[in-house]
Design an enzyme around this catalytic site. Structure first.
Site, PDB file in Angstrom:
ATOM      1  N   VAL A 105       8.344  40.176  74.416  1.00  0.00           N
ATOM      2  CA  VAL A 105       7.717  40.316  75.763  1.00  0.00           C
ATOM      3  C   VAL A 105       6.215  40.395  75.206  1.00  0.00           C
ATOM      4  CG1 VAL A 105       7.402  41.799  77.724  1.00  0.00           C
ATOM      5  CG2 VAL A 105       9.714  41.427  76.528  1.00  0.00           C
ATOM      6  N   CYS A 106       5.277  39.950  75.880  1.00  0.00           N
ATOM      7  CA  CYS A 106       3.935  40.123  75.475  1.00  0.00           C
ATOM      8  C   CYS A 106       3.663  40.182  74.027  1.00  0.00           C
ATOM      9  CB  CYS A 106       3.380  41.666  76.003  1.00  0.00           C
ATOM     10  SG  CYS A 106       1.806  41.730  75.972  1.00  0.00           S
TER      11      CYS A 106
END
Length: 300
Positions: A105-106
């Site tokens: 994520v990210c």
């Protein structure tokens, strides 16, 4: 039993972690067969929001059914952030080499890059980090402005809330879209988005200005999405002339009020179609008289 193991990096964003964790926790409640674990280089991992997180430093032996998630961390720039031991990177790479799935994520995509898992693969990250990710891993194929990308069991997502979309997609792949939809309802998620959806919605892309008059006009359009709205009605709501509505709206958003309403309608219709509605049904539900206009606007 499928283990979902979260590899925690100092400065981790809570929502990057909590969103996917909640999805798989709900999946465990709904269909069973999931356990959640948290590992890191130390037993206490500080989050960016100030909440210390407990983790085990013992990296478990995994099989192909297990998932490893790397949540993102606070990172205006990737370089010099997200410290992680060579031991953890080797463990991550070994899991993928053995047939397992890894996800980020990210900024967590940088950990996958450091483990050598992005080379030759499609990937994505938060829109503010895409340029740097591309520079750091020139052999990766960075896909811009999408929510998540899956390539050969390497799954990367845009960041923050998109981790929920990624996790729901993984659940849908294993248990079907009905199960993923049930979890989304449990979590009160407004819409389960597809990976190729844009990172910012039409509403967010055109709400970054500071003109309060235009914000009031947008409020009216969004609350009456299916209505035919005349410039005269919008002018009354904004307390100005029709000519001023057109001028201010164009300057703030780059489009006319009608085009803005159409863009919102198309985006809503795309969501309905993605949930199984026909083009005709979606068109009627968002305010078009028939599907012809929706098809024309979608073709643009």
């Amino acid at each position: 039993m499928t283990r979902v193991v979260f590899l925690l990096v100092p400065g981790v964003h809570l929502l990057d972690l909590a969103g996917p964790a909640q999805v798989f926790s709900s999946a465990a409640d709904l269909v069973g067969g999931y356990s959640l674990e948290y590992v890191g280089d130390s037993e206490s991992v500080p989050s960016h929001q100030g909440v210390p997180l407990g983790a085990t430093t013992e990296l478990p032996e995994l099989d192909v059914r297990d998932l490893v998630f790397v949540p993102g961390w606070r990172s205006p720039k990737i370089a010099g952030t997200g410290p992680l031991s060579a031991r953890a990177l080797a463990w991550l790479k070994q899991h993928h080499a053995g047939g397992g799935t890894v996800a980020s994520v990210c900024a967590g995509a940088d950990v996958l890059g450091r483990a050598g898992l992005l080379d030759g693969r499609r990937c994505t990250t938060h829109h503010e980090l895409q340029d740097e990710l591309e520079r750091r891993y020139p052999h990766a194929r960075v896909v811009r402005d999408v929510l998540f990308v899956e390539d050969d069991r390497v799954v990367t997502s845009a960041g923050i809330a998109s981790g929920i979309d990624l996790a729901l997609n993984l659940v849908a792949a294993r248990h079907g879209p009905a199960t993923a939809a049930a979890i989304a309802r449990t979590m009160v998620v407004y819409a389960r988005r597809n990976g190729d959806d844009q990172q910012a919605s039409v509403l967010l892309r055109h709400r970054s200005h500071v003109n309060e008059t235009v914000h009031r006009i947008q409020d009216v359009i969004e609350s009456r999405l299916t209505d035919r709205l005349s410039l005269a009605e919008l002018a009354v709501a904004a307390g100005c002339s029709e000519r001023t509505v057109t001028r201010l709206f164009g300057k703030a958003t780059g489009m006319t009020p009608l085009r803005y309403q159409q863009a919102l309608r198309v985006e809503r219709a795309e969501h309905l179609i993605g949930q199984g509605a026909t083009v005709e049904t979606a068109a009627r539900n968002v305010g078009f008289e028939d599907a012809r206009m929706l098809r024309r606007l979608r073709s643009r």
